[in-house]
Design an enzyme around this catalytic site. Sequence first.
Site, mmCIF file in Angstrom:
data_model
loop_
_atom_site.group_PDB
_atom_site.id
_atom_site.type_symbol
_atom_site.label_atom_id
_atom_site.label_comp_id
_atom_site.label_asym_id
_atom_site.label_seq_id
_atom_site.Cartn_x
_atom_site.Cartn_y
_atom_site.Cartn_z
ATOM 1 N N ASP A 121 -12.460 -31.268 0.474
ATOM 2 C CA ASP A 121 -13.234 -30.230 1.165
ATOM 3 C C ASP A 121 -12.599 -29.637 2.418
ATOM 4 O OD1 ASP A 121 -15.381 -28.574 0.862
ATOM 5 O OD2 ASP A 121 -16.782 -29.819 1.971
ATOM 6 N N HIS A 390 -14.618 -32.492 8.644
ATOM 7 C CA HIS A 390 -14.222 -31.115 8.333
ATOM 8 C C HIS A 390 -15.340 -30.101 8.598
ATOM 9 C CE1 HIS A 390 -15.830 -32.854 4.582
ATOM 10 N NE2 HIS A 390 -16.323 -31.652 4.372
#
Length: 984
Positions: A121, A390
């Site tokens: 991701d 993230h």
Amino acid sequence: LLIHAKQSLFTLFFFQESMHAYAANVYTTVIEELMKGKQRKFIAVEQEFFRLWWDMVATDTQKQQVHQLLQEGRLEFVIGGQVMHDEAVTLIDDQILQLTEGHGFLYETFGFRPQFSWHVDPFGASATTPTLFALAGFNAHLISRIDYDLKADMQKNKKLQFVWQGSPSLSERQEIFTHVMDQYSYCTPSQLPFSNRSGFFWNGFATFPDPPKDGVYPNMSLPVTVANLHLYAQTMVANIKERAAWFRTGDVLWPWGCDKQFFNASVQYSNMDLLVDYINKHSGEFGVTVQYATVRDYFQAVYSRNLTWETRDSQDFLPYSTEPFQAWTGFYTSRSTLKGIARRASSLLNAGESFFTQYVRKHPEGSICKCKALKQLQSLRWAVSEVQHHDGITGTESPKVKDMYMNNLMYGMLNVKKLMASIIFDINNAKKNGEVYSSVYTKDSGKPDVDQYVVVYNPLAWNVTTFVTVSVSNEAVSVYDELGRSVPAQVQSSVESQSTYDLYILVAISGLSYRKYSIKPLNGEQSAFIGRPIKYKRRDLTRADQQGRQLFPVVNSCYQIVFDQNTNLMHSITERETNQTVQFTQEFLEYHVNGDTMKGPISDNYLFAPNASAVPVSKAVGLEVMSGSLMTEIRQYFYSNVTSQDYIYAVYTRLYSVPEGYDGKMLCHRIEQEYSVGPLEFNREAVLRTSTNLNTRQLLYTDNNGYQMQKRPFKVYVNNTVARNYYPMVQTAYIEDDTTRLMLLAERAHGVSSQGNGQVEVMLHRRLWNNLQWDLNNNLTLNDSSVVRPVIWLILGSKAVTNTLYRTSGLALEHRPVVMFGELSGEKPKLPRRLQQNSVHDSPVTVPPNLHLQTLSIPGWKYSSNHAEQLRSIRMGKQKQGDTDFSRVLLRIRHLYEVGEDPVLSQPVMVDLKSLLKGLGSVTAVEERSLTGTWDVNTLERWKWKTAQYPGKRFFNSTEASEDYIVTVHPQEIRTFFVYFQVQ
């Protein structure tokens, strides 16, 4: 003759982060379901959520079941860090920290060591990550988000799998097999030809913390029934076969899951089982067999095919675009304040760790409770680890989540400051009622009218000469060291406040040591130098006379900076050693961006989509020069027009002069700039553009995570060329011509680009609003009305000079000295001899300038470093009772240079660990470990994948053994050790 191959398929389950309630549901229901069917499997990624479930929710029975499932290989932890960290804007130290935190927990609790990644991701892939995962003992790496057009090309040519040599210096020694997810990425395809509902997500979409009372979640897939079973199977097999064509082996990784899935694992597995069984019963008809699998199962299957793989060099996969107008380059700057605090917290943690380690080693009889101290450090370890997520440091979270990150960071920082202050008290046997309050890099010192002292700790393992800034209420002050000698200092009116003054104290501190300075009101003795202001008239840039330039210089031993009084802007910089002059101008510009999806591409937390070229923001510039013997500060104020009351931007440029007797090389060679930007108007992205006459051919260099440099040639695209030429600068960027280089060093991440020859621009701030439904639903509109105050150091000079300076200077900016304040009672402080010796004389730990002491800490893990013993104690259940281990010191040493980068600094360095650490006591044993500490490097054998370069398939060990405590550290190596000392 019909020849057909039966393909085997590997399905994979996973979930991604969400709120605690959601995570608790995932683990509780998944563990229950795994126990019901021997064929079922599951992979879990982020330890922060698992640990919360393990510590606060899991029953003893569930804990036993987790142990059993791990042993059977049906539950697998992949990556194993606290979070799935971002790759673009994170610093290597913080990536290592969060991996070490998660791996330590897994090894201590289960004896489990992750060997595969699942980096599906993060928005783009850095070349640092494969190297770190190799150093941590991983056998294969998995990524997904890379440029859409590059992925399409790799997919077509079956090149989504390769052996990645992420570091040019470590090359094949730390290479790793890498798998790029195909165009379907990490989610199960959700379109069904026979239903208008999404497919394969039977538990629907998670809505926590308020789940629906009737149990009907949004977007639940059609349950599998006898009537639709064949249709479901056909859809799944068609997708499997489509993917099979993009890979070289008959093994297809089919991820089953997505964001916020498996919160009701029972409904997922019951439907999945029906489908898996049906396809396998009809495998002759379908031409595939399917089985539940973990990441290990998949890579083991590919590895056993014994193919020869192409290698990829150290080029990264940044920036990342998902379609022509979607360049994910905005998040390099989003939430600049969070990015700055996260880095400051990381630096404070690093200082606190080494400070505490020295205290435990040198003061075994100290009165501070070590267990409490470790908890204080752990609160900041967790906060710094979690923000590397993230959707954390990237600025791509909602304001509520951003506030959580900020609060956790501030709480952890307060804990570590308290710990450092109490250690100083304890060492100095100070009166317990004396108040120490500490402030790190900020300018608030508490009670300005009393005599005060500052304690300054240097967290680097080199001697450092620099200035620290303290706020005082009066300009008539003197500064003295521990022995009562006068210390050079300069005082001047503050940038931030009318009523206070900034006192700059010149400190020279050996590695990992502290010094104590007293600040006293003047009694006729020698005072600090006073910086005197010279104010220049505000200039109207629209009327500036280009012919009648009035230039004036600001000079130190290294540079002459020339300003133009006609415009109040910088004009040129001369590097005095080579007498090279570079034309040098700086201006603030704003990109205007669209927020209405009906009118075209938008900018948001992730994306940068400028409407056109950046627009200059200021029509008038004010100038004030604070001139003093140690420092000249040039204050430039940028106004929207000549009559405006308030400035919108400011630059404070500082040039230092170092007196005789001090090592001023680094100080002299840096031009320090601090910016004030904001509040911005809506849908504006603010950049500082520096233009020079260097013929750079528009080639830019930027760093990957403060670890290695990447070459960034300007690329022209049909669409969105400006945004797709933005890159992350985590710590360093530079431009150069044949002789001269201009380096930028940063204390937080920024987007950076070269939009013209000889130019470099840094994005400093963003404020956005848009009506994209997804952004509105998730409160992701980046209405950031803050004023940001980033700092960048500039170094200008020949390549040879900048080469010797930029690594150490970047670390000196990252790890500025920690300043703690206290007040003096009337009498002169008498310090124990021990402190005077430690402070004024030899440093306890010093490394050469091409090495960095990256970690010196007491992790406190209870695990045995002997693997067989560790597994035995877990089996016997003894692990829980063990005491925290304060005798084990974690040491990491990093070589800062690439092979061939510098004739001297790129050489390998021999380090005698016994001698290096003698200031901490007598070393009795050293064990070399994998990056996160869980493997003994002598027993670590990673899979060696066949390449044309190395046709043999074998295992390989990571490093040569160290003889008699002497190790040779090669370029770009990071060496990790457990060190044990003689008990005092």
